[in-house]
Design a protein around this motif. Sequence first.
Motif, PDB file in Angstrom:
ATOM      1  N   GLU A 287       1.232   6.811  -6.842  1.00 24.64           N
ATOM      2  CA  GLU A 287       0.080   7.610  -7.021  1.00 24.64           C
ATOM      3  C   GLU A 287       0.676   8.960  -6.895  1.00 24.64           C
ATOM      4  O   GLU A 287       0.265  10.242  -7.759  1.00 24.64           O
ATOM      5  CB  GLU A 287      -0.829   7.694  -5.940  1.00 24.64           C
ATOM      6  CG  GLU A 287      -1.981   6.371  -6.322  1.00 24.64           C
ATOM      7  CD  GLU A 287      -2.766   6.040  -5.114  1.00 24.64           C
ATOM      8  OE1 GLU A 287      -3.082   7.149  -4.469  1.00 24.64           O
ATOM      9  OE2 GLU A 287      -3.762   4.967  -5.409  1.00 24.64           O
ATOM     10  N   GLU A 288       1.664   9.445  -5.869  1.00 24.86           N
ATOM     11  CA  GLU A 288       2.093  10.673  -5.717  1.00 24.86           C
ATOM     12  C   GLU A 288       3.017  11.092  -6.861  1.00 24.86           C
ATOM     13  O   GLU A 288       3.022  12.343  -7.308  1.00 24.86           O
ATOM     14  CB  GLU A 288       2.803  10.720  -4.102  1.00 24.86           C
ATOM     15  CG  GLU A 288       3.337  12.020  -3.876  1.00 24.86           C
ATOM     16  CD  GLU A 288       4.125  12.026  -2.561  1.00 24.86           C
ATOM     17  OE1 GLU A 288       5.312  12.247  -2.464  1.00 24.86           O
ATOM     18  OE2 GLU A 288       3.323  12.209  -1.669  1.00 24.86           O
TER      19      GLU A 288
ATOM     20  N   LYS B 174       0.908  -1.273   0.172  1.00 27.71           N
ATOM     21  CA  LYS B 174       0.141  -0.134   0.040  1.00 27.71           C
ATOM     22  C   LYS B 174       0.828   1.325   0.007  1.00 27.71           C
ATOM     23  O   LYS B 174       0.434   2.213  -0.706  1.00 27.71           O
ATOM     24  CB  LYS B 174      -0.978   0.253   1.152  1.00 27.71           C
ATOM     25  CG  LYS B 174      -2.012  -0.959   1.174  1.00 27.71           C
ATOM     26  CD  LYS B 174      -3.081  -1.130   2.322  1.00 27.71           C
ATOM     27  CE  LYS B 174      -4.071  -1.899   2.326  1.00 27.71           C
ATOM     28  NZ  LYS B 174      -4.906  -1.996   3.677  1.00 27.71           N
ATOM     29  N   LEU B 175       2.030   1.213   0.595  1.00 26.68           N
ATOM     30  CA  LEU B 175       2.906   2.250   0.692  1.00 26.68           C
ATOM     31  C   LEU B 175       3.523   2.478  -0.628  1.00 26.68           C
ATOM     32  O   LEU B 175       3.687   3.724  -0.920  1.00 26.68           O
ATOM     33  CB  LEU B 175       3.950   1.983   1.821  1.00 26.68           C
ATOM     34  CG  LEU B 175       3.736   2.138   3.212  1.00 26.68           C
ATOM     35  CD1 LEU B 175       4.792   1.792   4.118  1.00 26.68           C
ATOM     36  CD2 LEU B 175       3.150   3.443   3.496  1.00 26.68           C
ATOM     37  N   GLN B 176       3.990   1.469  -1.443  1.00 21.43           N
ATOM     38  CA  GLN B 176       4.312   1.538  -2.684  1.00 21.43           C
ATOM     39  C   GLN B 176       3.227   2.103  -3.601  1.00 21.43           C
ATOM     40  O   GLN B 176       3.713   2.960  -4.441  1.00 21.43           O
ATOM     41  CB  GLN B 176       4.841   0.322  -3.193  1.00 21.43           C
ATOM     42  CG  GLN B 176       6.103  -0.347  -2.372  1.00 21.43           C
ATOM     43  CD  GLN B 176       6.315  -1.697  -2.614  1.00 21.43           C
ATOM     44  OE1 GLN B 176       5.631  -2.510  -2.855  1.00 21.43           O
ATOM     45  NE2 GLN B 176       7.635  -2.095  -2.557  1.00 21.43           N
ATOM     46  N   ALA B 177       2.076   1.736  -3.442  1.00 22.96           N
ATOM     47  CA  ALA B 177       1.121   2.370  -4.148  1.00 22.96           C
ATOM     48  C   ALA B 177       0.697   3.770  -3.943  1.00 22.96           C
ATOM     49  O   ALA B 177       0.738   4.576  -5.042  1.00 22.96           O
ATOM     50  CB  ALA B 177      -0.168   1.225  -4.129  1.00 22.96           C
TER      51      ALA B 177
END
Length: 219
Positions: free
Chosen positions: A214-215, A207-210
């Motif tokens: 996105e950022e 989730k952090l990677q996703a």
Amino acid sequence: MPVPDTRRGLLIILSSPSGAGKSTLARRLMGWDPTLSFSVSATTRPPRAGEVDGTDYRFLDEADFKALVSDGAMLEHAHVFGHFYGSPLEPVRAAIDEGRDVLFDIDWQGAQQIKTSVLRDHVLSIFVLPPSIAELRRRLVSRGQDSAEVIAKRMQRSWDEISHWDGYDYVLVNDDLDVTFDRLKTIVSAERLRQPQQPGLRGFVRKLQAEFEEERHAL
């Protein structure tokens, strides 16, 4: 996004020569965390007065016990004084999958079997040493539970047990019970945070990677 707080349970092994303080430390550990449970061993010896099947031991006949061993359903087992003793695998596996720690009070031979079992990734093994042999003898005598002959036999076994100290993850010298217990709690608390004990971390990092991707695309 909260960090996942689910974890796998630990299979905690405490070993020591008789009189080094292992049983007292185990009782304190269970008082510190009531979710801890002792592994209920299986045995082929007959029940003693007051013992309850499934609480004190799982009482099996020899054929059933040997069948469990043949099927790989015992984490460890041994033949002692004419009877078989062992630790059934499935209740321990279920507890670990549910995030509950299981405490084992076993000798070095049982510890070695468990450390090479299918649950080896979740094993925490701790050996407790006495501060001296003289103190070990004093503790055995002061308990007032055993005859001089039994104490002599326990002392004879002590060196063999102590000689396997280096097969454990941690070794504690129990020269001060309160200090040793504090160190034991620290070890258990830290080991609960090991990566294999936190199955939710992989999804959390994804989730952090996703979020990071996105950022990046939003820039």
